[in-house]
Design a protein around this motif. Structure first.
Motif, PDB file in Angstrom:
ATOM      1  N   UNK A   1       0.829  -1.207   0.000  1.00 18.03           N
ATOM      2  CA  UNK A   1       0.000   0.000   0.000  1.00 18.03           C
ATOM      3  C   UNK A   1       0.862   1.255   0.000  1.00 18.03           C
ATOM      4  N   UNK A   2       0.514   2.201  -0.852  1.00 17.19           N
ATOM      5  CA  UNK A   2       1.224   3.475  -0.935  1.00 17.19           C
ATOM      6  C   UNK A   2       2.582   3.398  -1.610  1.00 17.19           C
ATOM      7  N   UNK A   3       2.919   2.240  -2.154  1.00 11.22           N
ATOM      8  CA  UNK A   3       4.234   2.041  -2.762  1.00 11.22           C
ATOM      9  C   UNK A   3       4.425   2.960  -3.970  1.00 11.22           C
ATOM     10  N   UNK A   4       5.475   3.784  -3.915  1.00  4.10           N
ATOM     11  CA  UNK A   4       5.780   4.691  -5.026  1.00  4.10           C
ATOM     12  C   UNK A   4       7.282   4.928  -5.078  1.00  4.10           C
ATOM     13  N   UNK A   5       7.812   4.911  -6.298  1.00  2.16           N
ATOM     14  CA  UNK A   5       9.242   5.061  -6.522  1.00  2.16           C
ATOM     15  C   UNK A   5       9.485   6.193  -7.508  1.00  2.16           C
TER      16      UNK A   5
END
Length: 131
Positions: A47-51
């Motif tokens: 959840x909320x994973x962003x790169x």
């Protein structure tokens, strides 16, 4: 958790980061595209994973634009609502126009990976291309 053996670089904490640098050889073609392959997955861990993927072209000392590092960046999400893990790709276009042909021979290309959301992300591949 187990991801069925999908290989790659995996961030496992908030604000994780790493970088790779490539010296573009003297007789090589210019690098015009960096293609990042990454996994999108589901569940609380993702959840909320962003790169953020950020490239910097560092001109060679032979170049007239030595003080003019050129940058490009994209943000990619690692979470989706499907109950499966899938591989996606995203391109960073380095050649803006004829006067900015990307990373030229003798330049250095730096690719920086920074977690900007969540605590898990997996990069499964990286292609550096001339087209």
């Amino acid at each position: 958790t187990w991801d069925y053996g999908k290989l790659g670089f995996e961030a496992q904490q908030h604000n994780a980061s790493f970088a790779m640098e490539f010296d573009i050889k003297e007789h090589a073609k210019p690098v015009k595209v960096v293609n990042v392959m990454f996994m999108k997955s589901y569940g609380e861990k993702w959840e909320g994973s962003e790169l953020r993927v950020h490239t910097t072209i560092i001109p060679s000392t032979k170049s007239t634009d030595i003080l003019n590092n050129r940058t490009t960046s994209i943000d990619v999400l690692g979470f989706h609502g499907k109950n499966t893990s899938e591989i996606f790709s995203q391109k960073l276009i380095l050649d803006k126009d004829e006067e900015d042909p990307g990373a030229k021979p003798n330049d250095r290309l730096r690719v920086q990976f920074d977690m900007i959301g969540g605590a898990t992300f997996k990069i499964t591949g990286l292609m550096i291309c001339d087209h």
